[in-house]
Design a protein around this motif. Structure first.
Motif, PDB file in Angstrom:
ATOM      1  N   ILE A  51       0.831  -1.205   0.000  1.00 25.36           N
ATOM      2  CA  ILE A  51       0.000   0.000   0.000  1.00 25.36           C
ATOM      3  C   ILE A  51       0.865   1.254   0.000  1.00 25.36           C
ATOM      4  N   TYR A  52       1.986   1.217   0.719  1.00 29.62           N
ATOM      5  CA  TYR A  52       2.875   2.386   0.763  1.00 29.62           C
ATOM      6  C   TYR A  52       3.297   2.805  -0.637  1.00 29.62           C
ATOM      7  N   ARG A  53       3.574   1.818  -1.497  1.00 32.09           N
ATOM      8  CA  ARG A  53       4.008   2.144  -2.859  1.00 32.09           C
ATOM      9  C   ARG A  53       2.851   2.566  -3.755  1.00 32.09           C
ATOM     10  N   GLU A  54       1.611   2.395  -3.289  1.00 31.47           N
ATOM     11  CA  GLU A  54       0.449   2.807  -4.072  1.00 31.47           C
ATOM     12  C   GLU A  54      -0.018   4.229  -3.743  1.00 31.47           C
ATOM     13  N   VAL A  55       0.581   4.849  -2.744  1.00 31.94           N
ATOM     14  CA  VAL A  55       0.109   6.157  -2.284  1.00 31.94           C
ATOM     15  C   VAL A  55       0.081   7.189  -3.402  1.00 31.94           C
ATOM     16  N   ARG A  56       1.092   7.217  -4.234  1.00 28.31           N
ATOM     17  CA  ARG A  56       1.157   8.236  -5.289  1.00 28.31           C
ATOM     18  C   ARG A  56       0.036   8.064  -6.305  1.00 28.31           C
ATOM     19  N   TYR A  57      -0.462   6.844  -6.428  1.00 30.09           N
ATOM     20  CA  TYR A  57      -1.589   6.610  -7.334  1.00 30.09           C
ATOM     21  C   TYR A  57      -2.805   7.425  -6.892  1.00 30.09           C
ATOM     22  N   TYR A  58      -2.961   7.621  -5.596  1.00 28.69           N
ATOM     23  CA  TYR A  58      -4.101   8.391  -5.084  1.00 28.69           C
ATOM     24  C   TYR A  58      -3.811   9.882  -5.041  1.00 28.69           C
ATOM     25  N   ALA A  59      -2.535  10.258  -4.995  1.00 29.89           N
ATOM     26  CA  ALA A  59      -2.166  11.670  -4.868  1.00 29.89           C
ATOM     27  C   ALA A  59      -2.066  12.394  -6.202  1.00 29.89           C
ATOM     28  N   ILE A  60      -1.931  11.646  -7.311  1.00 33.26           N
ATOM     29  CA  ILE A  60      -1.704  12.287  -8.612  1.00 33.26           C
ATOM     30  C   ILE A  60      -2.845  12.054  -9.607  1.00 33.26           C
ATOM     31  N   PRO A  61      -3.185  10.814  -9.981  1.00 25.52           N
ATOM     32  CA  PRO A  61      -4.289  10.627 -10.940  1.00 25.52           C
ATOM     33  C   PRO A  61      -5.610  11.217 -10.437  1.00 25.52           C
ATOM     34  N   GLY A  62      -6.462  11.584 -11.382  1.00 22.48           N
ATOM     35  CA  GLY A  62      -7.755  12.158 -11.011  1.00 22.48           C
ATOM     36  C   GLY A  62      -7.668  13.599 -10.560  1.00 22.48           C
ATOM     37  N   GLY A  63      -6.504  14.212 -10.755  1.00 23.64           N
ATOM     38  CA  GLY A  63      -6.271  15.581 -10.290  1.00 23.64           C
ATOM     39  C   GLY A  63      -5.258  15.574  -9.154  1.00 23.64           C
ATOM     40  N   SER A  64      -4.080  16.139  -9.392  1.00 21.35           N
ATOM     41  CA  SER A  64      -3.045  16.143  -8.361  1.00 21.35           C
ATOM     42  C   SER A  64      -3.480  17.009  -7.176  1.00 21.35           C
ATOM     43  N   GLU A  65      -2.866  16.763  -6.039  1.00 24.45           N
ATOM     44  CA  GLU A  65      -3.236  17.511  -4.831  1.00 24.45           C
ATOM     45  C   GLU A  65      -3.131  19.016  -5.050  1.00 24.45           C
ATOM     46  N   GLU A  66      -2.054  19.439  -5.707  1.00 31.04           N
ATOM     47  CA  GLU A  66      -1.838  20.876  -5.895  1.00 31.04           C
ATOM     48  C   GLU A  66      -2.916  21.500  -6.781  1.00 31.04           C
ATOM     49  N   ILE A  67      -3.263  20.810  -7.861  1.00 26.52           N
ATOM     50  CA  ILE A  67      -4.289  21.305  -8.773  1.00 26.52           C
ATOM     51  C   ILE A  67      -5.638  21.398  -8.061  1.00 26.52           C
ATOM     52  N   LEU A  68      -5.956  20.389  -7.260  1.00 24.70           N
ATOM     53  CA  LEU A  68      -7.262  20.349  -6.608  1.00 24.70           C
ATOM     54  C   LEU A  68      -7.382  21.386  -5.501  1.00 24.70           C
ATOM     55  N   LEU A  69      -6.321  21.613  -4.748  1.00 25.80           N
ATOM     56  CA  LEU A  69      -6.361  22.653  -3.723  1.00 25.80           C
ATOM     57  C   LEU A  69      -6.561  24.025  -4.360  1.00 25.80           C
ATOM     58  N   ASP A  70      -5.861  24.253  -5.465  1.00 25.56           N
ATOM     59  CA  ASP A  70      -6.014  25.522  -6.172  1.00 25.56           C
ATOM     60  C   ASP A  70      -7.428  25.666  -6.724  1.00 25.56           C
ATOM     61  N   LEU A  71      -7.971  24.568  -7.273  1.00 27.37           N
ATOM     62  CA  LEU A  71      -9.331  24.591  -7.811  1.00 27.37           C
ATOM     63  C   LEU A  71     -10.343  25.013  -6.755  1.00 27.37           C
ATOM     64  N   ALA A  72     -10.226  24.436  -5.568  1.00 29.97           N
ATOM     65  CA  ALA A  72     -11.192  24.736  -4.501  1.00 29.97           C
ATOM     66  C   ALA A  72     -11.195  26.213  -4.147  1.00 29.97           C
ATOM     67  N   ILE A  73     -10.029  26.813  -4.041  1.00 26.75           N
ATOM     68  CA  ILE A  73      -9.970  28.206  -3.625  1.00 26.75           C
ATOM     69  C   ILE A  73     -10.224  29.158  -4.786  1.00 26.75           C
TER      70      ILE A  73
END
Length: 419
Positions: free
Chosen positions: A385-407
């Motif tokens: 699971i540790y090696r799968e973390v980036r799969y959730y942080a990048i696909p479907g909208g990276s964390e940075e893009i999504l935080l910017d989108l919200a604000i």
């Protein structure tokens, strides 16, 4: 059982926080008998037919006919109407989908049955905007587990920046001729259909359309890409060379595909969160069970305060994410997935899920110590699971893009104009 219908009987592991609160006798306004039956079916399927084979399937890929088995059990098409071959119950709501991805997350990594998730992002544009003929052609086979559908948006030069995709579709009579490259397309090698973003018009978001491309057409070339994580599924690189796609495979209207893609993202991000929360919870479950057994310096690990603090922080964040996820599901139960005002909420939900998963995977790895850095033994699930973390942080909208989108959305409301 309590006479109060909102209080649920106990199900599964009863060490606190190893299961969602309503599995452990907690009261909830969201879940009913239909949800419980669906949960029991999934748990049995995962425990008896999937988990025992994960290590083998990671090496070989999991058999595609598992989707036919899932269809037999009413799992594969739980979100879709029966008239198209789905298995949507009469009392369907988004909480069924939470249960679906939560229980599948218990497999313990490796993305076994990952195509159910991929179908869940590839099919909605067909359901929402495809012609009746397209629905009748595609949905029964996909929902019956005989075929599969992937979403092909991302390109080497355009990830979250969807408005700048370069793949082109030029109309020539009764066909579009498609040329371009798609990259990081999960499920491409298993799929029979690709819901594909193409440029049919000028630059920018106004020139984008969605086409349903059958993968057996001449000029469609798909290869598996190696990834940082073990996977029984596939991530692919797709080249489209003079692919002739019938005009009737247009999804929605020409040059109006961008809105369909954006509306699809809310649902996709909700799905990511529903799957990520169980993997975070599984990290906690594996870690606390190990801490109850492992001894260091004359004590069980759980008798060391620092270990209890790690477990407490994991549980705190997991339970907050559960509440966040259910709140969004309740909104969707009473309004369409594609409402613009839900965009910021879904963006923040996905970021919460990926960051909480990353935290839990790290803390679980610290508790397991050396056992978390080898692909065998007691810590192998946490390692995977540790090696799968980036799969959730990048696909479907990276964390940075999504935080910017919200604000940006919030600021646009405050400014009275788009930021």
């Amino acid at each position: 059982m309590s006479k109060n219908p909102s209080v649920h009987e106990k199900f599964g592991e009863q060490i606190p926080f190893c299961e969602p609160y309503w599995y452990q006798g907690g009261a909830s306004p969201y879940y009913h008998e239909g949800h419980k039956k669906f949960r029991a079916t999934l748990r049995k399927f995962v425990e008896e037919e999937l988990r025992p084979n994960v290590d083998k399937w990671i090496k070989e890929g999991y058999p595609k006919n598992l989707h036919e088995r899932a269809a037999e059990l009413g799992i594969n098409g739980v979100m879709y109407p029966k008239k198209y071959g789905g298995h949507q119950p009469d009392d369907y709501d988004p909480f069924y989908e939470i249960i679906l991805y939560d229980e599948l997350g218990r497999i313990g990594g490796g993305f076994v049955m990952g195509q159910i998730f991929i179908n869940g992002i590839g099919l909605p544009p067909v359901v929402n905007a495809g012609s009746e003929a397209m629905k009748k052609k595609v949905l029964p086979d996909v929902l019956g587990g005989r075929k599969a559908c992937a979403l092909a948006i991302t390109e080497p030069t355009a990830g979250s920046d969807v408005a700048n995709i370069r793949a082109t579709a030029v109309r020539q009579g009764d066909h579009y001729v498609v040329n371009g490259i798609k990259k990081w397309i999960t499920g491409g090698a298993m799929s029979d259909y690709l819901t594909t973003a193409v440029r049919t018009g000028g630059p920018g978001l106004g020139g984008i359309s969605l086409l349903l491309i059958e993968t057996n057409l001449p000029g469609v070339n798909i290869r598996k890409m190696p990834t940082a994580f073990d996977t029984a599924h596939n991530t692919t690189f797709i080249t489209l060379e003079d692919v002739k796609v019938p005009v009737e495979n247009l999804i929605g209207e020409e040059n109006k595909g961008f809105k369909l893609i954006m509306s699809n993202f809310n649902h996709e991000r909700f799905m990511f969160a529903a799957e990520a929360i169980r993997k975070a919870r599984l990290c906690y479950e594996e870690a606390i069970k190990y801490a109850l057994q492992r001894r260091t310096f004359g004590k069980k690990l759980v008798e060391h305060q620092i270990i209890r603090i790690k477990l407490a922080e994991m549980a705190r964040q997991i339970e907050s994410l559960q509440d966040n996820l259910e709140r969004i599901a309740f909104q969707f139960k009473h309004a369409p997935w594609d409402q613009k005002e839900f965009g910021a909420q879904c963006a923040l939900l996905k970021v919460n899920s990926s960051r909480i998963l990353e935290f839990c995977a790290r803390e679980a790895a610290q508790i397991f110590g050396g056992n978390s850095i080898v692909k065998e033994g007691k810590g192998k699930i946490v390692e995977r699971i540790y090696r799968e973390v980036r799969y959730y942080a990048i696909p479907g909208g990276s964390e940075e893009i999504l935080l910017d989108l919200a604000i940006r959305q919030a600021a646009s409301v405050g400014l009275g104009s788009k930021l």
